[in-house]
Design an enzyme around this catalytic site. Structure first.
Site, short mmCIF file in Angstrom:
data_model
loop_
_atom_site.label_atom_id
_atom_site.label_comp_id
_atom_site.label_asym_id
_atom_site.label_seq_id
_atom_site.Cartn_x
_atom_site.Cartn_y
_atom_site.Cartn_z
N GLU A 262 59.49 40.09 19.02
CA GLU A 262 60.61 40.54 18.20
C GLU A 262 60.29 41.85 17.52
O GLU A 262 61.08 42.80 17.53
CB GLU A 262 60.95 39.47 17.16
N ASP B 245 62.07 45.57 18.09
CA ASP B 245 62.68 46.28 16.98
C ASP B 245 62.17 47.71 16.90
O ASP B 245 62.95 48.66 16.71
CB ASP B 245 62.37 45.56 15.66
N SER C 196 69.26 40.70 17.89
CA SER C 196 68.01 41.35 17.51
C SER C 196 67.95 42.80 17.99
O SER C 196 67.31 43.63 17.35
CB SER C 196 66.82 40.60 18.13
#
Length: 642
Positions: free
Chosen positions: A288, A292, A558
């Site tokens: 994750e 990002d 996300s």
């Protein structure tokens, strides 16, 4: 694009996906294991009450209102602390009380956040609440939490609005998914050397694009949402800083590999990691954090990138946000972690609370104050709206009516539901698909992301009930806690909460039990605000060591939150100013100018997130819609000339 996939693998993937983690709502499945080890060290965060919150709300609105005396006059952290933070007397009183009980405290520069460290026994005595260990019967996870409501001492009652960290049961979810269709066929692209494969598949427009659904890059995002004209003007995020707030550390080499692999030239040595509360360490959420950084830093290749990581829990998450905002170095901040808003409600957390008590127990208010500080300082904040469509509890709890199962009310994700954060929703871009030799189907226009379109396909060609995809899709709906903000008052398409929404648990011994009744027809804050492509079926490449290197078919909201942060870095360089809170500005532009050739927005008229459908106006499926970044840049720059 035509691919094949065995539907049995899809069912397996979704079973794992929906297994989730234990949260506060699974109280019927807790086993009390007695008083927790008294010497165990813990970090707790106290949130002090803002001074003149109503005045702060007015000031924030003025900073994004052309013609106002405070337009674009954002505060430093010291100015915020002086105007809206706690007084010297309040801070002295709080720290004196804590010190007398052997607790060590640190007040952040914003003068509203106090980090406290000590042992469980010290905190138990300070707040007169026994702290027990519990075991989740569903997952086996052991956690600690107070066995009774905290008693706020009179010395703190007038100053402290929230105490976070004494309950580590709830954990936040990363809002990223891998597509079932590509789970078996994800491209390794020659290990970590992706340059040749991607450049040979480069799409028209941005040279770093792949043009291949499931293998999209930041170059494809630039093509989809008209970012390239900014690049052609030399706008690449120079002088801007983006921050990632996350609950997992990562290997910065993954981001560098991604950028170099797609042929993107970036500013060197620009990633800085800041470990809050000791940091989170490398864990299963590290992919994750990698995505990002890759997305935000890829869309703004010359921006500085700050990564704030903290342990997964309410106090760690709040502390990471508090540090990012108090440092006040980042022009934009994003997070792709969250949990259902309803998990904060008193009905699920306070012994003896009524099932219709939707007041929170502090966490929502604590985050709210941090987001207000960010807005006053001109920092744009973005949060993923979730990947469970209109039913946000499904990823954490599953859904059903069988023994040991929970129902699925219409719910939204937090912190995305906060009015002072921009909620990032998801769409599906046009794509052709087929499974197991069956006919080719297609999505012909950008649509609200929800796998109901795949559900219909599987029901048709594999039989009803063979595969259950409910309710994967872009998070969206109506908050049951935050009232509708002023910037949504004139927005066509905003909704109130639906009637008869309850969270029920089918207790194996007692039968169905209602844990929470949500308010009927509550005029709450609608989300998301802005959406971009998030469907894993039209998803992205990811470079993550913890996920096997270079993999494809990734999606989830996300991706959208850091993309919006990266876009903000471009807008900030172009305007020469921080952009500030997006929401009042983009809703104003949409209300006045609507959609069309010169609009900054594209309406999303098709698809659904299992309840809210696409529409030629705002919809809780996709918010205002998607972006035309060049037009948004033109509108924002023209406003700055007023």
């Amino acid at each position: 694009m035509l691919t094949t996939f065995r539907h049995t693998t899809l069912a397996t993937a979704l079973t794992l996906l929906l297994a989730g983690t234990a949260h506060a709502a699974d109280a019927p499945q807790r086993l009390d294991m007695g008083v927790a080890r008294s010497s165990r060290p813990v970090n707790v965060t106290l949130m002090l009450k803002l001074h003149d919150e109503a005045g702060l709300e007015r000031f924030i609105q003025q900073t994004v209102t052309p013609g106002s005396a405070n337009f674009q006059k954002f505060l430093s952290t010291a100015e915020f602390a002086r105007r809206y933070g706690a007084t010297d007397a309040q801070i002295t009183r709080v720290q004196r009380y804590l010190a007398a009980r052997g607790l060590r405290s640190e007040v952040l520069a914003n003068r509203i956040t106090v980090r406290v460290s000590g042992s469980l026994s010290q905190f138990s005595r300070a707040f007169r609440a026994p702290i027990h260990n519990y075991r989740s019967l569903a997952t086996g996870k052991v956690f600690h939490r107070p066995s009774a409501a905290l008693v706020m001492p009179t010395e703190l009652a007038d100053s402290v609005i929230a105490t976070l960290g004494l309950d580590n049961e709830s954990t936040y979810l990363s809002h990223r998914l891998n597509t079932p269709r590509l789970a078996q066929t994800r491209s390794r692209l020659g290990g970590l050397n992706v340059t040749g494969a991607l450049r040979s598949a480069s799409a028209a427009g941005n040279p770093t694009a792949s043009g291949q659904p499931g293998e999209y890059t930041v170059g494809d995002v630039a093509n989809f949402y008209n970012i390239n004209p900014l690049y052609q003007r030399g706008i690449r995020g120079a002088g801007s800083t983006v921050a990632i707030v996350t609950l997992a550390d990562f290997d910065p080499a993954d981001a560098e590999t991604y950028w170099s692999g797609i042929g993107l030239v970036t500013k060197p040595y620009r990633i800085q990691r800041i470990h809050v509360d000791g940091g989170a360490g490398i864990n299963d959420g590290s992919g994750e954090t990698a995505l990002d950084v890759e997305q935000a830093g890829g869309l703004a290749p010359f921006a500085r990138v700050l990564v704030y990581d903290a342990p997964n829990g309410a106090s760690g998450f709040l502390d990471a946000f508090g540090q990012a905002v108090s440092d006040n170095c980042a022009d934009s901040i994003s997070t792709s972690w969250g949990m259902p808003e309803v998990f904060s409600f008193a009905a699920l957390n306070v012994n003896g609370a009524k099932v219709n008590d939707t007041t929170d127990v502090g966490s929502l208010r604590a985050f709210h104050q941090i987001f207000m500080e960010a807005a006053a300082q001109g920092q744009s904040v973005f949060a993923a709206s979730g990947d469970s469509g209109a039913y946000d509890t499904v990823r954490g709890l599953g859904r059903g009516t069988g023994v040991g199962e929970f129902t699925a009310p219409l719910t939204v994700d937090s912190p995305a539901s906060d009015p002072y954060i921009t909620a990032a929703g998801g769409t599906t871009t046009p794509v052709r698909f087929a499974f197991g030799g069956n006919p080719v189907a297609s999505i012909t226009q950008e649509s609200v992301w929800g796998w109901s379109y795949l559900q219909r396909y599987f029901d048709t060609y594999f039989g009803p009930g063979t595969v259950d995809l409910f309710s994967v899709g872009g998070g969206g709906g109506v908050s049951s806690y935050w009232r509708r903000p002023a910037y949504q008052f004139l927005t066509r398409g905003v909704r109130a909460t639906e009637n008869k929404q309850t969270l029920d648990y089918n207790d194996p011994s007692a039968g169905p039990t209602t844990l929470l009744k949500l308010p009927n027809h509550f005029h709450g804050r609608n989300l998301p605000d802005i959406s971009l492509n998030a469907d894993p079926e039209t998803g992205y490449l990811l470079v993550s060591t913890t996920d096997g290197g270079v993999t494809s078919g990734w999606g989830g909201t996300s991706f959208v939150a850091p993309q919006l942060s990266g876009i903000t870095a471009l807008l900030r360089q172009s305007a020469g100013h921080r952009i500030g809170l997006w929401n009042p500005q983009v809703y104003f532009l949409q209300n006045v100018f609507g959609y069309g050739r010169y609009s900054p927005f594209n309406s999303v008229n098709a698809g659904d997130n299992w309840f809210y459908r696409g529409a030629p106006h705002f919809t809780p499926g996709a918010g205002i819609g998607t972006l035309d970044v060049e037009n948004l840049d033109l509108f924002l720059r023209s406003r700055y000339r007023f």
